[in-house]
Design a protein around this motif. Structure first.
Motif, PDB file in Angstrom:
ATOM      1  N   SER A 167       0.826  -1.213   0.000  1.00  0.00           N
ATOM      2  CA  SER A 167       0.000   0.000   0.000  1.00  0.00           C
ATOM      3  C   SER A 167       0.858   1.260   0.000  1.00  0.00           C
ATOM      4  O   SER A 167       0.531   2.248  -0.657  1.00  0.00           O
ATOM      5  N   HIS A 168       1.969   1.231   0.716  1.00  0.00           N
ATOM      6  CA  HIS A 168       2.855   2.400   0.814  1.00  0.00           C
ATOM      7  C   HIS A 168       3.948   2.389  -0.259  1.00  0.00           C
ATOM      8  O   HIS A 168       4.788   3.287  -0.286  1.00  0.00           O
ATOM      9  N   GLN A 169       3.940   1.344  -1.084  1.00  0.00           N
ATOM     10  CA  GLN A 169       4.915   1.209  -2.177  1.00  0.00           C
ATOM     11  C   GLN A 169       6.354   1.275  -1.672  1.00  0.00           C
ATOM     12  O   GLN A 169       7.205   2.003  -2.205  1.00  0.00           O
ATOM     13  N   VAL A 170       6.590   0.523  -0.580  1.00  0.00           N
ATOM     14  CA  VAL A 170       7.955   0.399  -0.066  1.00  0.00           C
ATOM     15  C   VAL A 170       8.350  -1.076  -0.079  1.00  0.00           C
ATOM     16  O   VAL A 170       7.492  -1.961  -0.095  1.00  0.00           O
ATOM     17  N   LYS A 171       9.642  -1.329  -0.075  1.00  0.00           N
ATOM     18  CA  LYS A 171      10.160  -2.694  -0.104  1.00  0.00           C
ATOM     19  C   LYS A 171      10.887  -2.994   1.201  1.00  0.00           C
ATOM     20  O   LYS A 171      11.706  -2.202   1.659  1.00  0.00           O
ATOM     21  N   VAL A 172      10.552  -4.146   1.771  1.00  0.00           N
ATOM     22  CA  VAL A 172      11.152  -4.579   3.026  1.00  0.00           C
ATOM     23  C   VAL A 172      12.343  -5.484   2.721  1.00  0.00           C
ATOM     24  O   VAL A 172      12.226  -6.444   1.964  1.00  0.00           O
ATOM     25  N   THR A 173      13.491  -5.173   3.317  1.00  0.00           N
ATOM     26  CA  THR A 173      14.674  -6.014   3.147  1.00  0.00           C
ATOM     27  C   THR A 173      14.638  -7.195   4.110  1.00  0.00           C
ATOM     28  O   THR A 173      14.867  -8.338   3.718  1.00  0.00           O
ATOM     29  N   GLU A 174      14.336  -6.924   5.370  1.00  0.00           N
ATOM     30  CA  GLU A 174      14.285  -7.981   6.388  1.00  0.00           C
ATOM     31  C   GLU A 174      13.557  -7.433   7.605  1.00  0.00           C
ATOM     32  O   GLU A 174      13.472  -6.206   7.792  1.00  0.00           O
ATOM     33  N   PHE A 175      13.027  -8.345   8.448  1.00  0.00           N
ATOM     34  CA  PHE A 175      12.367  -7.882   9.671  1.00  0.00           C
ATOM     35  C   PHE A 175      12.242  -9.020  10.673  1.00  0.00           C
ATOM     36  O   PHE A 175      12.353 -10.198  10.334  1.00  0.00           O
ATOM     37  N   THR A 176      12.018  -8.641  11.928  1.00  0.00           N
ATOM     38  CA  THR A 176      11.703  -9.592  12.988  1.00  0.00           C
ATOM     39  C   THR A 176      10.892  -8.854  14.055  1.00  0.00           C
ATOM     40  O   THR A 176      10.913  -7.617  14.115  1.00  0.00           O
ATOM     41  N   VAL A 177      10.167  -9.620  14.869  1.00  0.00           N
ATOM     42  CA  VAL A 177       9.259  -9.026  15.855  1.00  0.00           C
ATOM     43  C   VAL A 177       9.477  -9.685  17.213  1.00  0.00           C
ATOM     44  O   VAL A 177       9.679 -10.897  17.301  1.00  0.00           O
ATOM     45  N   ALA A 178       9.412  -8.866  18.273  1.00  0.00           N
ATOM     46  CA  ALA A 178       9.550  -9.374  19.646  1.00  0.00           C
ATOM     47  C   ALA A 178       8.653  -8.564  20.571  1.00  0.00           C
ATOM     48  O   ALA A 178       8.317  -7.411  20.275  1.00  0.00           O
ATOM     49  N   PRO A 179       8.255  -9.119  21.713  1.00  0.00           N
ATOM     50  CA  PRO A 179       7.442  -8.345  22.666  1.00  0.00           C
ATOM     51  C   PRO A 179       8.315  -7.417  23.506  1.00  0.00           C
ATOM     52  O   PRO A 179       9.439  -7.762  23.849  1.00  0.00           O
ATOM     53  N   ARG A 180       7.789  -6.250  23.821  1.00  0.00           N
ATOM     54  CA  ARG A 180       8.420  -5.356  24.788  1.00  0.00           C
ATOM     55  C   ARG A 180       7.525  -5.387  26.029  1.00  0.00           C
ATOM     56  O   ARG A 180       6.487  -4.739  26.079  1.00  0.00           O
ATOM     57  N   VAL A 181       7.909  -6.214  26.992  1.00  0.00           N
ATOM     58  CA  VAL A 181       7.076  -6.451  28.178  1.00  0.00           C
ATOM     59  C   VAL A 181       7.335  -5.402  29.246  1.00  0.00           C
ATOM     60  O   VAL A 181       6.406  -4.840  29.836  1.00  0.00           O
ATOM     61  N   GLN A 182       8.623  -5.142  29.511  1.00  0.00           N
ATOM     62  CA  GLN A 182       8.993  -4.176  30.544  1.00  0.00           C
ATOM     63  C   GLN A 182       9.081  -2.780  29.931  1.00  0.00           C
ATOM     64  O   GLN A 182       9.912  -2.533  29.055  1.00  0.00           O
ATOM     65  N   VAL A 183       8.201  -1.887  30.354  1.00  0.00           N
ATOM     66  CA  VAL A 183       8.222  -0.511  29.846  1.00  0.00           C
ATOM     67  C   VAL A 183       8.258   0.449  31.030  1.00  0.00           C
ATOM     68  O   VAL A 183       7.697   0.176  32.102  1.00  0.00           O
ATOM     69  N   SER A 184       8.921   1.584  30.851  1.00  0.00           N
ATOM     70  CA  SER A 184       9.037   2.558  31.941  1.00  0.00           C
ATOM     71  C   SER A 184       7.739   3.325  32.143  1.00  0.00           C
ATOM     72  O   SER A 184       7.414   3.763  33.256  1.00  0.00           O
ATOM     73  N   GLU A 185       6.988   3.507  31.062  1.00  0.00           N
ATOM     74  CA  GLU A 185       5.680   4.158  31.158  1.00  0.00           C
ATOM     75  C   GLU A 185       4.781   3.639  30.050  1.00  0.00           C
ATOM     76  O   GLU A 185       5.247   3.113  29.042  1.00  0.00           O
ATOM     77  N   GLY A 186       3.494   3.755  30.220  1.00  0.00           N
ATOM     78  CA  GLY A 186       2.550   3.239  29.236  1.00  0.00           C
ATOM     79  C   GLY A 186       2.388   1.733  29.361  1.00  0.00           C
ATOM     80  O   GLY A 186       2.715   1.119  30.386  1.00  0.00           O
ATOM     81  N   ARG A 187       1.892   1.118  28.290  1.00  0.00           N
ATOM     82  CA  ARG A 187       1.615  -0.313  28.292  1.00  0.00           C
ATOM     83  C   ARG A 187       2.636  -1.057  27.438  1.00  0.00           C
ATOM     84  O   ARG A 187       3.297  -0.459  26.579  1.00  0.00           O
ATOM     85  N   PRO A 188       2.752  -2.376  27.646  1.00  0.00           N
ATOM     86  CA  PRO A 188       3.638  -3.170  26.785  1.00  0.00           C
ATOM     87  C   PRO A 188       3.162  -3.125  25.331  1.00  0.00           C
ATOM     88  O   PRO A 188       2.023  -2.739  25.041  1.00  0.00           O
ATOM     89  N   TYR A 189       4.025  -3.592  24.416  1.00  0.00           N
ATOM     90  CA  TYR A 189       3.678  -3.569  22.988  1.00  0.00           C
ATOM     91  C   TYR A 189       4.562  -4.555  22.238  1.00  0.00           C
ATOM     92  O   TYR A 189       5.545  -5.071  22.779  1.00  0.00           O
TER      93      TYR A 189
END
Length: 499
Positions: free
Chosen positions: A388-410
């Motif tokens: 949709s944005h007409q961009v090309k992804v070279t590589e990626f990976t995803v992980a949870p961020r459980v410990q956050v200093s403020e706000g909620r995890p993501y």
């Protein structure tokens, strides 16, 4: 004008394709007969005696007698083979050990027997022959073919030749294709991936290439080096190139950039090889999914993926599966693997014939909060938004961020773009919306204010390659996990983040 190879390839391809079509009609029934044959052949082995193979009469009694095991469960038997003991898992001794990296077991030694080697060699051949029969493209047999693979140098473990599967297979390339094969044996033996790649470029850049095969990220690295050396698109360099053969990881996240490097459309052929066996291949150019390899010494079982870690999960033979369900794959084979948990998950898209798509790994998911996000969901979501944005992804990976200093995890997405989106915040918002559509549990966690919207960390150019190099996993058959339930990879990637 057709060469002798082309003349021979066309009728042979038609013969093999017709045989495979006939086998499709009786696949479920034939699988049960295959199990009976495997049990008879191995009844006098150490494993067969311990599990009373002689008393097993049908699939139901097989399930009761032989529990599910992963590599750790087979390790004591492998150690006996390595010590020189005969008739442990299969008749005699393995012909080879395929050496592969495990996530929990360290180095794994997967047996390949005299009987099972044909599964690896013949299935690769059959995939190409089906392609030729379906498309009529016989010209690829006249040019040069490159297989980006591991070193064919083998060591001996317990007297058994041992190496990477791709290196082992290199020793079994049919004689009639040897003159077509690149790179040279000497170049293939170079251990350092980047030195090897430079030599491969040198050997191939002026050759009439018709077929290129490999894992997509390392194929892209090869294309980048070719373009840097020549200043040309790949199809300009190799006008006779007609086929890309790929496997090992999902091709779709890499497709856009690979096709841009090529410059012109090229046919693609997907395969599903593993050290434990060649499981499936794309038998028709336009059909969704890969044809399950049901007549090549492997008996398949399927466990609903959400049950795989339960004490007594449901085990299904081929005739009992349904479309649309995410299954963990178990294999029993003439290499001496019995109800072996491969670690992969698949989904059937057709039952006539039996075709699958690979959806991920049972160990590669995010469920830090019960969402159980799988690779298929993140890959498809990113593909939609990148397009949709007409961009090309070279590589990626995803992980949870459980410990956050403020706000909620993501969930934290580490992405290397060829060129970053103009509006990264909008890109992240749309990606989050796609993920919420794909996974109802993730959506519930967002709407329930347990998780915040995903966040994207931009990785600098070649950052993933540099990370893989630093981790000693550059090239060959090494793959970057799409998903992690911990932050081991994510924390290491912080050194390559630009924003």
């Amino acid at each position: 004008m057709k060469s002798v190879k082309s003349l021979l390839a066309v009728p042979f391809a038609a013969y093999v394709r017709n045989r495979i079509k006939k086998q499709m009609l009786t696949a479920a029934e034939d699988q049960l007969h295959l199990l009976e044959q495997l049990l008879r052949d191995a009844q006098h082995t150490m494993f067969g005696k311990a599990h009373h193979f002689q008393e097993i009469k049908d699939y139901k009694s097989y399930r009761e007698a032989v529990p599910i095991r992963d590599y750790e469960g087979f390790k004591p038997y492998i150690e006996k083979i390595k010590s020189g003991t005969q008739n442990v898992l299969w008749k005699g001794q393995p012909l080879y050990f395929a050496k592969t990296s495990g996530t929990t077991s360290g180095v794994k030694y997967i047996p390949i027997s005299k009987d099972s080697i044909h599964n690896h060699i013949d299935t690769a051949r059959n995939a190409l022959l089906c392609y030729i029969a379906e498309t009529g493209n016989h010209k690829l047999t006249d040019g040069k073919m490159i297989f980006l693979s591991g070193s064919p140098v083998l060591e001996r473990i317990g007297g058994i030749p041992t190496g990477r599967l791709s290196g082992i297979v290199n020793h079994h390339v049919p004689r009639y294709l040897r003159t077509n094969q690149l790179p040279s044996f000497e170049t293939n033996c170079i251990e350092d991936w980047e030195a090897k790649l430079d030599k491969i470029v040198e050997e191939t850049i002026h050759q009439p290439m018709t077929l290129i095969s490999g894992i997509p990220p390392w194929m892209q690295m090869y294309f980048d080096r070719l373009q840097a050396a020549s200043g040309k698109k790949i199809k300009e360099l190799f006008p006779q190139l007609t086929l890309i053969v790929h496997g090992g990881v999902n091709f779709e996240p890499y497709r856009a950039k690979l096709m841009e490097s090529l410059g012109e459309p090229v046919d693609t052929l997907e395969t599903y090889p593993a050290s434990e066996g060649f499981l499936a291949f794309q038998d028709q150019p336009d059909a969704e999914g890969l044809l399950l390899n049901t007549h090549s010494g492997i008996f398949f079982e399927f466990v609903p993926a959400d049950e795989i870690f339960q004490p007594n999960p449901t085990r299904l033979s081929l005739g009992e599966v349904q479309t649309g369900v995410n299954y963990a794959v178990l294999i029993t084979s003439n290499a001496g693997l019995w109800a072996y948990n491969l670690g992969d998950t698949v989904r059937f898209v057709s039952l006539n014939p039996y075709r699958i798509v690979v959806t991920g790994r049972i160990s590669h998911f995010i469920s830090a909060f019960g969402e159980h996000v799988i690779a298929e969901e993140v890959e498809q979501s990113l593909q939609v938004v990148a397009s949709s944005h007409q961009v090309k992804v070279t590589e990626f990976t995803v992980a949870p961020r459980v410990q956050v200093s403020e706000g909620r995890p993501y969930h934290e997405w580490y992405i290397e773009f060829e060129q970053a989106p103009a509006d990264l915040d909008r890109f992240a918002e749309e990606l989050d919306q796609q993920m919420r559509k794909k996974n109802i549990y993730y959506n519930d966690l967002i709407t329930g204010h347990i998780l915040d919207r995903l966040q994207i960390r931009l990785i600098r150019k070649n950052g993933f390659i540099d990370y893989m190099r630093a981790a000693g996993k550059l090239g060959g058959q090494n793959k970057l996990p799409r998903l992690s339930n911990d932050r081991y990879i994510a924390d290491a990637l912080q050194a390559y983040v630009i924003s």
